[in-house]
Scaffold this motif. Structure first.
Motif, PDB file in Angstrom:
ATOM      1  N   ARG A   1       0.832  -1.211   0.000  1.00  0.00           N
ATOM      2  CA  ARG A   1       0.000   0.000   0.000  1.00  0.00           C
ATOM      3  C   ARG A   1       0.862   1.255   0.000  1.00  0.00           C
ATOM      4  O   ARG A   1       0.640   2.180  -0.779  1.00  0.00           O
ATOM      5  N   LYS A   2       1.877   1.262   0.842  1.00  0.00           N
ATOM      6  CA  LYS A   2       2.754   2.443   0.916  1.00  0.00           C
ATOM      7  C   LYS A   2       3.572   2.607  -0.362  1.00  0.00           C
ATOM      8  O   LYS A   2       3.797   3.721  -0.817  1.00  0.00           O
ATOM      9  N   ALA A   3       4.030   1.501  -0.946  1.00  0.00           N
ATOM     10  CA  ALA A   3       4.785   1.571  -2.201  1.00  0.00           C
ATOM     11  C   ALA A   3       3.928   2.156  -3.317  1.00  0.00           C
ATOM     12  O   ALA A   3       4.446   2.845  -4.207  1.00  0.00           O
ATOM     13  N   ARG A   4       2.644   1.905  -3.256  1.00  0.00           N
ATOM     14  CA  ARG A   4       1.724   2.433  -4.273  1.00  0.00           C
ATOM     15  C   ARG A   4       1.235   3.827  -3.909  1.00  0.00           C
ATOM     16  O   ARG A   4       0.449   4.424  -4.639  1.00  0.00           O
ATOM     17  N   LYS A   5       1.665   4.302  -2.744  1.00  0.00           N
ATOM     18  CA  LYS A   5       1.327   5.647  -2.262  1.00  0.00           C
ATOM     19  C   LYS A   5      -0.174   5.874  -2.175  1.00  0.00           C
ATOM     20  O   LYS A   5      -0.698   6.886  -2.624  1.00  0.00           O
ATOM     21  N   VAL A   6      -0.850   4.890  -1.567  1.00  0.00           N
ATOM     22  CA  VAL A   6      -2.287   5.029  -1.331  1.00  0.00           C
ATOM     23  C   VAL A   6      -2.554   4.960   0.169  1.00  0.00           C
ATOM     24  O   VAL A   6      -1.820   4.332   0.923  1.00  0.00           O
ATOM     25  N   SER A   7      -3.600   5.621   0.586  1.00  0.00           N
ATOM     26  CA  SER A   7      -3.939   5.705   2.007  1.00  0.00           C
ATOM     27  C   SER A   7      -4.874   4.572   2.416  1.00  0.00           C
ATOM     28  O   SER A   7      -5.467   3.886   1.574  1.00  0.00           O
TER      29      SER A   7
ATOM     30  N   ASP B   1     -12.189   2.705   0.653  1.00  0.00           N
ATOM     31  CA  ASP B   1     -13.130   3.008  -0.428  1.00  0.00           C
ATOM     32  C   ASP B   1     -13.128   1.933  -1.508  1.00  0.00           C
ATOM     33  O   ASP B   1     -14.166   1.584  -2.053  1.00  0.00           O
ATOM     34  N   GLU B   2     -11.961   1.402  -1.817  1.00  0.00           N
ATOM     35  CA  GLU B   2     -11.838   0.386  -2.867  1.00  0.00           C
ATOM     36  C   GLU B   2     -12.373  -0.981  -2.446  1.00  0.00           C
ATOM     37  O   GLU B   2     -12.895  -1.714  -3.277  1.00  0.00           O
ATOM     38  N   THR B   3     -12.213  -1.308  -1.171  1.00  0.00           N
ATOM     39  CA  THR B   3     -12.588  -2.651  -0.707  1.00  0.00           C
ATOM     40  C   THR B   3     -13.968  -2.710  -0.056  1.00  0.00           C
ATOM     41  O   THR B   3     -14.552  -3.781   0.029  1.00  0.00           O
TER      42      THR B   3
ATOM     43  N   TYR C   1     -10.609  -1.919  10.581  1.00  0.00           N
ATOM     44  CA  TYR C   1     -10.349  -3.329  10.305  1.00  0.00           C
ATOM     45  C   TYR C   1      -9.081  -3.465   9.469  1.00  0.00           C
ATOM     46  O   TYR C   1      -8.218  -4.306   9.758  1.00  0.00           O
ATOM     47  N   LEU C   2      -8.957  -2.639   8.437  1.00  0.00           N
ATOM     48  CA  LEU C   2      -7.765  -2.677   7.577  1.00  0.00           C
ATOM     49  C   LEU C   2      -6.506  -2.335   8.366  1.00  0.00           C
ATOM     50  O   LEU C   2      -5.456  -2.956   8.185  1.00  0.00           O
ATOM     51  N   SER C   3      -6.610  -1.362   9.256  1.00  0.00           N
ATOM     52  CA  SER C   3      -5.472  -0.974  10.082  1.00  0.00           C
ATOM     53  C   SER C   3      -5.052  -2.128  10.991  1.00  0.00           C
ATOM     54  O   SER C   3      -3.864  -2.440  11.115  1.00  0.00           O
ATOM     55  N   ARG C   4      -6.029  -2.780  11.609  1.00  0.00           N
ATOM     56  CA  ARG C   4      -5.721  -3.926  12.471  1.00  0.00           C
ATOM     57  C   ARG C   4      -5.123  -5.068  11.653  1.00  0.00           C
ATOM     58  O   ARG C   4      -4.212  -5.760  12.110  1.00  0.00           O
ATOM     59  N   MET C   5      -5.609  -5.234  10.433  1.00  0.00           N
ATOM     60  CA  MET C   5      -5.067  -6.268   9.553  1.00  0.00           C
ATOM     61  C   MET C   5      -3.594  -5.980   9.261  1.00  0.00           C
ATOM     62  O   MET C   5      -2.745  -6.861   9.354  1.00  0.00           O
ATOM     63  N   GLU C   6      -3.283  -4.734   8.928  1.00  0.00           N
ATOM     64  CA  GLU C   6      -1.897  -4.357   8.620  1.00  0.00           C
ATOM     65  C   GLU C   6      -0.971  -4.518   9.825  1.00  0.00           C
ATOM     66  O   GLU C   6       0.196  -4.825   9.673  1.00  0.00           O
ATOM     67  N   ARG C   7      -1.491  -4.287  11.006  1.00  0.00           N
ATOM     68  CA  ARG C   7      -0.675  -4.393  12.221  1.00  0.00           C
ATOM     69  C   ARG C   7      -0.573  -5.819  12.739  1.00  0.00           C
ATOM     70  O   ARG C   7       0.072  -6.071  13.750  1.00  0.00           O
ATOM     71  N   GLY C   8      -1.200  -6.757  12.045  1.00  0.00           N
ATOM     72  CA  GLY C   8      -1.106  -8.153  12.437  1.00  0.00           C
ATOM     73  C   GLY C   8      -2.027  -8.543  13.567  1.00  0.00           C
ATOM     74  O   GLY C   8      -1.860  -9.606  14.168  1.00  0.00           O
ATOM     75  N   LEU C   9      -2.996  -7.696  13.870  1.00  0.00           N
ATOM     76  CA  LEU C   9      -3.919  -7.993  14.963  1.00  0.00           C
ATOM     77  C   LEU C   9      -5.056  -8.902  14.524  1.00  0.00           C
ATOM     78  O   LEU C   9      -5.765  -9.438  15.370  1.00  0.00           O
ATOM     79  N   ILE C  10      -5.228  -9.057  13.231  1.00  0.00           N
ATOM     80  CA  ILE C  10      -6.243  -9.968  12.709  1.00  0.00           C
ATOM     81  C   ILE C  10      -5.505 -11.198  12.201  1.00  0.00           C
ATOM     82  O   ILE C  10      -4.796 -11.142  11.201  1.00  0.00           O
TER      83      ILE C  10
ATOM     84  N   VAL D   1      -9.735 -10.864   2.142  1.00  0.00           N
ATOM     85  CA  VAL D   1      -8.374 -10.915   1.601  1.00  0.00           C
ATOM     86  C   VAL D   1      -8.413 -10.685   0.084  1.00  0.00           C
ATOM     87  O   VAL D   1      -7.592  -9.952  -0.458  1.00  0.00           O
ATOM     88  N   GLU D   2      -9.374 -11.282  -0.579  1.00  0.00           N
ATOM     89  CA  GLU D   2      -9.478 -11.107  -2.026  1.00  0.00           C
ATOM     90  C   GLU D   2      -9.792  -9.662  -2.395  1.00  0.00           C
ATOM     91  O   GLU D   2      -9.267  -9.149  -3.382  1.00  0.00           O
ATOM     92  N   ARG D   3     -10.621  -8.998  -1.602  1.00  0.00           N
ATOM     93  CA  ARG D   3     -10.922  -7.584  -1.856  1.00  0.00           C
ATOM     94  C   ARG D   3      -9.662  -6.730  -1.760  1.00  0.00           C
ATOM     95  O   ARG D   3      -9.425  -5.860  -2.583  1.00  0.00           O
ATOM     96  N   VAL D   4      -8.862  -6.982  -0.707  1.00  0.00           N
ATOM     97  CA  VAL D   4      -7.617  -6.221  -0.529  1.00  0.00           C
ATOM     98  C   VAL D   4      -6.652  -6.515  -1.676  1.00  0.00           C
ATOM     99  O   VAL D   4      -6.053  -5.598  -2.254  1.00  0.00           O
ATOM    100  N   ALA D   5      -6.513  -7.772  -2.027  1.00  0.00           N
ATOM    101  CA  ALA D   5      -5.616  -8.154  -3.123  1.00  0.00           C
ATOM    102  C   ALA D   5      -6.044  -7.507  -4.435  1.00  0.00           C
ATOM    103  O   ALA D   5      -5.204  -6.979  -5.175  1.00  0.00           O
ATOM    104  N   THR D   6      -7.329  -7.515  -4.716  1.00  0.00           N
ATOM    105  CA  THR D   6      -7.837  -6.905  -5.945  1.00  0.00           C
ATOM    106  C   THR D   6      -7.555  -5.409  -5.956  1.00  0.00           C
ATOM    107  O   THR D   6      -7.095  -4.859  -6.967  1.00  0.00           O
ATOM    108  N   ALA D   7      -7.813  -4.741  -4.834  1.00  0.00           N
ATOM    109  CA  ALA D   7      -7.579  -3.295  -4.755  1.00  0.00           C
ATOM    110  C   ALA D   7      -6.100  -2.961  -4.954  1.00  0.00           C
ATOM    111  O   ALA D   7      -5.766  -1.972  -5.609  1.00  0.00           O
TER     112      ALA D   7
END
Length: 67
Positions: A12-18, A24-26, A32-41, A49-55
């Motif tokens: 996400r950061k490499a693509r420079k998206v927030s 909005d995309e998923t 939830y996304l923040s917790r996912m990124e921090r490894g809490l999920i 997972v497919e929604r995030v991958a597609t986005a």
């Protein structure tokens, strides 16, 4: 599926998206996304997972961990 949070954040950061853009995309909650990124999920539904991958335009196996 077990999401690999640090990989998701790096892509996400490499693509420079927030998190707001990813939300909005998923259609997933930004918190939830923040917790996912921090490894809490530790386990996420295949659809989330497919929604995030597609986005981020990557195959789902790139952003998941092997168990």
């Amino acid at each position: 599926m077990k999401p690999n949070g640090p990989v998701i954040r790096a892509i996400r950061k490499a693509r420079k998206v927030s998190l707001r853009w990813l939300q909005d995309e998923t259609g997933l909650d930004r918190g939830y996304l923040s917790r996912m990124e921090r490894g809490l999920i530790q386990e996420s539904g295949d659809q989330q997972v497919e929604r995030v991958a597609t986005a981020l335009n990557v195959p789902p196996d790139v952003i998941t961990q092997e168990e």
